[in-house]
Every structure is written in structure tokens, then in C-alpha cells.
Design a protein around this motif. Structure first.
Motif, PDB file in Angstrom:
ATOM      1  N   ARG A  14     -50.256 -19.326  33.011  1.00 16.89           N
ATOM      2  CA  ARG A  14     -49.854 -18.388  34.067  1.00 16.89           C
ATOM      3  C   ARG A  14     -48.877 -19.034  35.045  1.00 16.89           C
ATOM      4  N   ARG A  15     -49.060 -20.308  35.335  1.00 15.57           N
ATOM      5  CA  ARG A  15     -48.145 -20.993  36.246  1.00 15.57           C
ATOM      6  C   ARG A  15     -46.751 -21.130  35.627  1.00 15.57           C
ATOM      7  N   ILE A  16     -46.705 -21.388  34.348  1.00 19.18           N
ATOM      8  CA  ILE A  16     -45.404 -21.458  33.671  1.00 19.18           C
ATOM      9  C   ILE A  16     -44.741 -20.085  33.683  1.00 19.18           C
ATOM     10  N   GLU A  17     -45.521 -19.063  33.377  1.00 23.84           N
ATOM     11  CA  GLU A  17     -44.985 -17.696  33.345  1.00 23.84           C
ATOM     12  C   GLU A  17     -44.432 -17.294  34.708  1.00 23.84           C
ATOM     13  N   ALA A  18     -45.166 -17.618  35.775  1.00 23.86           N
ATOM     14  CA  ALA A  18     -44.717 -17.267  37.126  1.00 23.86           C
ATOM     15  C   ALA A  18     -43.403 -17.970  37.461  1.00 23.86           C
ATOM     16  N   ALA A  19     -43.288 -19.230  37.049  1.00 20.47           N
ATOM     17  CA  ALA A  19     -42.063 -19.985  37.321  1.00 20.47           C
ATOM     18  C   ALA A  19     -40.882 -19.419  36.545  1.00 20.47           C
ATOM     19  N   GLU A  20     -41.093 -19.087  35.294  1.00 20.26           N
ATOM     20  CA  GLU A  20     -39.998 -18.556  34.482  1.00 20.26           C
ATOM     21  C   GLU A  20     -39.542 -17.187  35.000  1.00 20.26           C
ATOM     22  N   LYS A  21     -40.462 -16.402  35.516  1.00 24.84           N
ATOM     23  CA  LYS A  21     -40.086 -15.101  36.073  1.00 24.84           C
ATOM     24  C   LYS A  21     -39.202 -15.267  37.301  1.00 24.84           C
ATOM     25  N   LYS A  22     -39.500 -16.277  38.115  1.00 28.52           N
ATOM     26  CA  LYS A  22     -38.731 -16.480  39.344  1.00 28.52           C
ATOM     27  C   LYS A  22     -37.436 -17.249  39.107  1.00 28.52           C
ATOM     28  N   LEU A  23     -37.484 -18.231  38.230  1.00 28.15           N
ATOM     29  CA  LEU A  23     -36.334 -19.121  38.048  1.00 28.15           C
ATOM     30  C   LEU A  23     -35.440 -18.725  36.886  1.00 28.15           C
ATOM     31  N   GLY A  24     -35.987 -17.939  35.968  1.00 31.91           N
ATOM     32  CA  GLY A  24     -35.218 -17.530  34.800  1.00 31.91           C
ATOM     33  C   GLY A  24     -35.727 -18.195  33.536  1.00 31.91           C
ATOM     34  N   ALA A  25     -35.645 -17.481  32.444  1.00 28.99           N
ATOM     35  CA  ALA A  25     -36.111 -18.005  31.163  1.00 28.99           C
ATOM     36  C   ALA A  25     -35.332 -19.261  30.788  1.00 28.99           C
ATOM     37  N   GLY A  26     -36.044 -20.263  30.361  1.00 32.03           N
ATOM     38  CA  GLY A  26     -35.410 -21.498  29.928  1.00 32.03           C
ATOM     39  C   GLY A  26     -35.137 -22.509  31.021  1.00 32.03           C
ATOM     40  N   ARG A  27     -35.400 -22.160  32.287  1.00 40.00           N
ATOM     41  CA  ARG A  27     -35.125 -23.110  33.376  1.00 40.00           C
ATOM     42  C   ARG A  27     -36.150 -24.235  33.418  1.00 40.00           C
TER      43      ARG A  27
END
Length: 331
Positions: free
Chosen positions: A283-296
Motif C-alpha cells: 500500500r505504501r508503494i501504491e500511494a507513492a506511485e499514485k502521487k509521484l507517477g508510475a515508475g518513479r
């Protein structure tokens, strides 16, 4: 490309190493630490920073003293007047005395990180990361009676470390800095020293930042938003950032991070004994990717080193780290 798992640096020292220390025991313990991480699913492990192991201080990871006590021009003997002079500066509230005193031009002295790195490489069993403390953080712990100029002191240490970094044979060199997050005004000075070291590295370049991990306590006050320009000025391939123990707003600030710099996402809180589940990590990875962009997000890792946690907790946390990445990626 798959998100890579890594650790930040230190790992709990095996009890048997503290009880029966020897050079061979340090090598054996290093092999155990590497193997423990690989078996848990860590792609880019460290040596647990056991190259700094000191039998007289087995419960610390030598982040400061290992370096400053070996560099030339620096005196580890600290007298009463030295301590009084250091305290009068009021620069480091968690240190009551300097780590050492600068009495002459700083040289490499007897520091030999290439040998330390090579010893770790012999038992690494695959790709590994080697860590060293940033010039700025080392400079902040010293009483300077020679340069009388903090920027000059910082660069003198940087030059010595850069000469060492040029000979490190490993897959990634990580520079560790836990002081600048609470002192953003010094960002230009810190960046100059860190970049001097990074420019000498031949492999992958990383910089780790946290808000302090002194016995599991947060030392620095601040936020990532105040450091974005500083982070963007670093000539690093990726950053290794404390984020699990931080407010959600810190993640928002990283939207402004230069896309050329990969994000290392702290998803394991090392300041608590709670062992995260794979679902929490995912969930923490998913939250980060949603905010920063896929692949960041290029790496996931603990917020900082594990040196003050029990081995049983650290082992389970890194296992959850790898399983959480796998769950996020649908493996």
C-alpha cells in the motif's frame, strides 16, 4: 523495470561477534548479514556496516568515529577545553563533546575504505552496496582549530573521502547524511561536499537522508519540502529517503524532485518494533506511485539502518519488505 529492494546500511550485530570478536569473526558475521538479506529477497544488500565494528563500542555502527579517527590532521584526544569550545557553538544538541579535534590539514591518514569494501565483496555473494558518511555530517561533529572556516573544513573532508571513493569496487556507493534535513540553510555547503564524493564514484551513486536515528529517536526537525532544491542539485542516480516515519505531506513535496533522480522510498519504519505486513508495504508503494507517477520509485528500503533493533525484528522486517514489493508487482 521491477522496483529493487535494498537496505540502508547497518544491521544488528550478531551476539556471538560481540562476545568473541576477532577479524575472522567479523568476516563470518559479514557473510551471515549478506546471506540473511539475500535469503529474505533483498536485491542490493549492504555489509551491515560491519567493516566499522569496534569491540569497545559494539552497539554503535561507527558512523562518525570510524572515519574521523582515521583521517590525518584530526586528533581523537579531546580535552576539557576542547569540549567547552565545542559546547559553546551549540551546533549539535545530541553531542556533548566533539568526536575529534581538527589540528592540521586533513589527509586520508590511515583510512582505507577500498580494503574494507574489498573484504565485504569477498563474502557478498552478488551485487552489494557500500556506505560512507557524508563530509558535511562528519564536519558538524568536529571542533575545528585549523581551518576556522566550516565550508573549507567540509571540502577538505570531501577531498579525502573522494580519493577513497574512487577505488571502491561495488555495485553502488551510498553517501549517508542525517544532519542537513534539520539544517536546510547549509544546503549549498553540504551539496558541494557530497557532490565531490559522488563525482569520484565509478558505479551507481546514491545518497541516504533521514531525520536522525540516534537510538531509534528522531533528532532533526524539518520537512522534505524545504530541501527539494538541495536534492535536485545532487549528482546522484537515486536517493534513499526516510518516508515511513514521516507525514504524508513529505511525499507530496517529492513531486518536484528532478525526474533524472530515482526515488528510494522508505517503507519500513525502523523506529518502532512493529513488523509491517506485506500488504502494508504494498500500500505504501501504491500511494507513492499514485502521487509521484508510475515508475518513479526505483528502490524500496527501510527508513534507516537497523543497528538498534533486535535481530529477530530486523530479519522479519526485511522479509516483509521483499514480500510487499512482490505483492505490489503481482508476483
Amino acid at each position: 523495470m521491477s522496483i529493487q529492494t535494498t537496505t540502508v546500511g547497518s544491521y544488528p550485530v550478531p551476539d556471538w561477534l560481540s562476545a568473541l570478536p576477532s577479524e575472522q569473526a567479523v568476516i563470518d558475521a559479514t557473510r551471515v548479514v549478506f546471506d540473511t538479506q539475500r535469503q529474505a529477497g533483498i536485491d542490493l544488500p549492504t555489509d551491515g556496516e560491519l567493516y566499522r565494528f569496534d569491540v569497545n563500542h559494539p552497539d554503535t555502527n561507527g558512523m562518525i568515529e570510524y572515519f574521523v579517527h582515521k583521517l590525518g590532521g584530526i586528533d581523537s584526544r579531546v580535552g576539557r577545553e576542547d569540549t567547552a569550545a565545542f559546547r559553546s557553538k551549540h551546533e549539535m544538541v545530541f553531542r556533548s563533546k566533539p568526536a575529534a579535534v581538527v589540528r592540521g590539514p586533513i589527509t586520508e591518514g590511515v583510512l582505507n575504505l577500498a580494503e574494507d569494501c574489498a573484504r565485504a565483496g569477498k563474502v557478498a555473494g552478488g551485487p552489494f552496496k557500500f556506505t560512507l558518511t557524508s563530509p558535511y555530517m562528519l564536519a558538524r561533529t568536529l571542533l575545528d582549530t585549523h581551518y576556522h572556516d566550516f565550508a573549507a573544513l567540509n571540502m577538505a573532508i570531501a577531498d579525502a573521502l573522494a580519493a577513497q571513493a574512487a577505488d571502491l569496487i561495488c555495485d553502488c556507493v551510498q553517501v549517508d547524511e542525517a544532519n542537513i534535513p534539520g539544517n536546510p540553510a547549509d544546503a549549498p555547503i553540504a551539496a558541494a561536499g557530497i557532490n565531490r564524493v559522488l563525482d569520484a564514484v565509478k558505479g551507481q551513486k546514491a545518497v541516504h537522508f533521514c531525520f536522525g536515528n540516534y537510538g531509534g529517536q528522531t533528532i532533526q526537525k524539518g520537512e522534505w519540502a524545504a530541501l527539494i532544491s538541495f536534492l535536485n542539485s545532487l549528482r546522484a542516480d537515486h536517493l534513499v529517503l526516510e518516508l515511513a516515519h514521516r507525514p504524508a505531506a513529505d511525499l507530496d513535496a517529492l513531486k518536484e524532485l528532478d525526474p533524472k533522480i530515482g526515488v528510494g522510498l522508505g517503507v519500513v519504519d525502523i523506529k518502532v518494533n512493529h513488523v509491517e505486513s506485506a500488504d502494508e508495504i504494498a500500500r505504501r508503494i501504491e500511494a507513492a506511485e499514485k502521487k509521484l507517477g508510475a515508475g518513479r520509485v526505483k528502490f524500496i528500503h527501510p527508513d534507516c539502518g537497523f543497528w538498534m533493533l533486535k535481530r529477530s525484528i530486523a530479519d522479519r522486517k526485511i522479509e516483509a519488505l521483499a514480500k510487499g514489493r512482490d505483492r505490489f508487482e503481482g508476483r
